[in-house]
Design an enzyme around this catalytic site. Structure first.
Site, PDB file in Angstrom:
ATOM      1  N   ASN A 158      -5.110   8.494  -0.129  1.00  9.82           N
ATOM      2  CA  ASN A 158      -4.997   9.298   1.103  1.00  9.82           C
ATOM      3  C   ASN A 158      -4.483  10.700   0.802  1.00  9.82           C
ATOM      4  OD1 ASN A 158      -5.866   7.478   3.135  1.00  9.82           O
ATOM      5  ND2 ASN A 158      -3.967   6.326   2.857  1.00  9.82           N
ATOM      6  N   PHE A 186     -13.646   4.435   2.460  1.00  9.84           N
ATOM      7  CA  PHE A 186     -12.832   5.326   1.628  1.00  9.84           C
ATOM      8  C   PHE A 186     -12.261   4.645   0.374  1.00  9.84           C
ATOM      9  CE2 PHE A 186     -10.326   8.994   0.670  1.00  9.84           C
ATOM     10  CZ  PHE A 186      -9.178   8.487   0.083  1.00  9.84           C
ATOM     11  N   ASN A 187     -11.563   3.507   0.521  1.00  6.93           N
ATOM     12  CA  ASN A 187     -10.881   2.894  -0.625  1.00  6.93           C
ATOM     13  C   ASN A 187     -11.849   2.531  -1.744  1.00  6.93           C
ATOM     14  OD1 ASN A 187      -8.329   3.086   0.451  1.00  6.93           O
ATOM     15  ND2 ASN A 187      -8.361   1.023   1.348  1.00  6.93           N
ATOM     16  N   ASP A 211      -1.678   3.455  -1.032  1.00  6.52           N
ATOM     17  CA  ASP A 211      -1.742   4.924  -1.081  1.00  6.52           C
ATOM     18  C   ASP A 211      -1.200   5.511   0.229  1.00  6.52           C
ATOM     19  OD1 ASP A 211      -5.147   5.702   0.006  1.00  6.52           O
ATOM     20  OD2 ASP A 211      -3.861   3.990   0.498  1.00  6.52           O
ATOM     21  N   THR A 238      -4.434  -1.777  -0.865  1.00  7.65           N
ATOM     22  CA  THR A 238      -4.801  -1.095   0.390  1.00  7.65           C
ATOM     23  C   THR A 238      -5.142   0.370   0.140  1.00  7.65           C
ATOM     24  OG1 THR A 238      -2.499  -0.512   0.905  1.00  7.65           O
ATOM     25  CG2 THR A 238      -3.311  -2.626   1.752  1.00  7.65           C
ATOM     26  N   HIS A 265      -5.902  -0.293   9.663  1.00 10.75           N
ATOM     27  CA  HIS A 265      -6.598  -1.025   8.605  1.00 10.75           C
ATOM     28  C   HIS A 265      -5.681  -1.912   7.745  1.00 10.75           C
ATOM     29  CE1 HIS A 265      -9.937   1.844   9.280  1.00 10.75           C
ATOM     30  NE2 HIS A 265      -9.085   2.831   9.097  1.00 10.75           N
ATOM     31  N   ASP A 266      -4.744  -1.297   7.028  1.00 10.47           N
ATOM     32  CA  ASP A 266      -4.087  -1.944   5.897  1.00 10.47           C
ATOM     33  C   ASP A 266      -3.228  -3.158   6.224  1.00 10.47           C
ATOM     34  OD1 ASP A 266      -3.656   1.236   4.183  1.00 10.47           O
ATOM     35  OD2 ASP A 266      -5.347  -0.158   4.248  1.00 10.47           O
ATOM     36  N   GLN A 323      -7.005  10.465  14.416  1.00 12.83           N
ATOM     37  CA  GLN A 323      -8.221   9.658  14.568  1.00 12.83           C
ATOM     38  C   GLN A 323      -9.040  10.172  15.760  1.00 12.83           C
ATOM     39  OE1 GLN A 323      -9.354   6.959  12.784  1.00 12.83           O
ATOM     40  NE2 GLN A 323      -7.626   6.641  11.418  1.00 12.83           N
ATOM     41  N   ASP A 333      -0.886   2.148   5.375  1.00 14.38           N
ATOM     42  CA  ASP A 333      -0.212   1.536   4.225  1.00 14.38           C
ATOM     43  C   ASP A 333       1.272   1.340   4.538  1.00 14.38           C
ATOM     44  OD1 ASP A 333      -2.323   3.648   3.260  1.00 14.38           O
ATOM     45  OD2 ASP A 333      -2.290   2.126   1.681  1.00 14.38           O
TER      46      ASP A 333
HETATM   47  O1  RIB Z   1     -10.799   3.397   4.959  1.00  8.88           O
HETATM   48  C1  RIB Z   1      -9.485   3.099   5.341  1.00  8.88           C
HETATM   49  C2  RIB Z   1      -8.600   2.974   4.136  1.00  8.88           C
HETATM   50  O2  RIB Z   1      -8.558   4.209   3.433  1.00  8.88           O
HETATM   51  C3  RIB Z   1      -7.142   2.665   4.494  1.00  8.88           C
HETATM   52  O3  RIB Z   1      -6.562   1.922   3.473  1.00  8.88           O
HETATM   53  C4  RIB Z   1      -6.519   4.026   4.555  1.00  8.88           C
HETATM   54  O4  RIB Z   1      -5.107   3.982   4.301  1.00  8.88           O
HETATM   55  C5  RIB Z   1      -7.221   4.712   3.416  1.00  8.88           C
HETATM   56  O5  RIB Z   1      -6.568   4.316   2.210  1.00  8.88           O
HETATM   57 CA    CA Z   2      -4.557   2.802   2.373  1.00  8.32          CA
END
Ligand code: RIB
Ligand code: CA
Length: 309
Positions: free
Chosen positions: A40, A165-166, A11, A124, A239-240, A227, A16
């Site tokens: 996102n 979140f994901n 996303d 991701t 993260h991804d 951030q 990503d």
């Molecule tokens: O929580 C972080 C995740 O949520 C990452 O994959 C970021 O791109 C969002 O998708």
């Molecule tokens: Ca992501």
């Protein structure tokens, strides 16, 4: 050595985009396609972002648009982090790379059904596309070699105290995937929050001096700024791409088999990845959960990935 076949479901999203960059030019991976999901930002934006990244880097990887809504719940986006476009920061040329006609869910089904069971699904973003594919064509489940996802946490979430979140963006989809019985590696906030892209890291990658490093820098300058505004952090957790780094060199992560369940029943902890770290329940593990990361090795993998452009 034979390349590992992967489908990257994402996303984009700044992190990503770095996962795409890292996967697409690796001599160890065969990126069969990029499937996009709402997360996102809306699907209309995330699919454009994926195409822009591929076009900017000259990547001949097909991009498929998937689900624009979670399976059950209302959609949520993360504009506070990724901006109104979902990829604020870089300025791209007019977009000419086409979006594939086929729906992403159909692409996942067709590709897995036509395979020898040797494809890794990397997700991701919210897991809607993969879950919908499993429900539309249950025969694909056995065809998935493994699922490597960025999502969840056995400690605290980043949307609620309980949920990342994901997962919370489509907890029902995550539940479908986590109960599929396929090998899962969960790369959660527990390790991704250790991979903080500090200004010194951005400066290091800027020295690579090619189109990929420029895109990385343009992405991270925005990502780190947002951030800091949202969390007060000097560096944003990248993260991804850790999912891809793990496929390139599994020693970058320390993983621990755990029984992990997605909470879709409660209210306060809705969307939590309940990971039985100490094995209290004596239940069979359902996922290899990342518990530590070699951060130096990760940044080396990122730099090496940028140098391939
Ligand atoms: O929580 C972080 C995740 O949520 C990452 O994959 C970021 O791109 C969002 O998708
Ligand atoms: Ca992501």
């Amino acid at each position: 050595m034979e390349k590992k076949k992967i489908i990257l479901d994402c996303d984009p999203g700044h992190d990503d985009a770095v996962a795409i960059m890292l996967a697409a030019k690796s001599e160890k991976l065969d990126l069969l396609g990029i499937t996009v999901v709402a997360g996102n930002q809306t699907l209309e934006k995330t699919q454009v972002n994926a195409r822009n990244v591929c076009q900017c880097l000259g990547l001949d990887v097909p991009v498929y648009a998937g689900c624009g809504q979670p399976m059950v719940r209302e959609k949520m986006v993360a504009a506070d982090i990724h901006g109104e476009t979902g990829l604020d920061g870089p300025v791209f040329e007019p977009l000419t790379k086409p979006l594939e006609e086929k729906h992403a869910v159909q692409f996942i089904i067709d590709t897995l059904m036509g395979s020898d069971g040797d494809i890794t699904m990397v997700t991701t973003g919210p897991m809607t596309n993969l879950a919908m594919a499993m429900r539309m064509e249950p025969r694909i489940v056995e065809k998935i070699e493994q699922i490597v996802l960025m999502g969840g946490a056995y400690t605290n979430g980043n949307v609620t105290p309980a949920a990342e979140f994901n997962i919370i963006a489509d907890a029902d989809a995550a539940y479908v995937c986590f109960t599929s019985g396929r090998p899962i590696t969960m790369v959660g906030l527990d390790v991704t929050r250790k991979a903080l892209c500090y200004p010194a890291v951005v400066d290091r990658m800027e020295k690579v001096g090619n189109k990929a490093s420029k895109l990385f820098v343009d992405l991270m300058r925005h990502f780190c700024k947002s951030q800091k505004e949202v969390f007060g952090w000097e560096g944003g957790p990248l993260h991804d791409p850790i999912t891809i780094a793990y496929l390139l060199d599994p020693s970058v992560l320390t993983v621990k088999p755990m029984h992990a369940e997605i909470d879709i029943r409660s209210t306060q902890s809705y969307g939590r990845t309940n990971c039985d770290y100490f094995g209290y329940q004596k239940l069979e593990p359902t996922a290899d959960v990342a518990v530590d990361i070699d951060v130096e090795k990760f940044w080396d993998i990122i730099e090496d990935g940028l140098r391939k452009y």
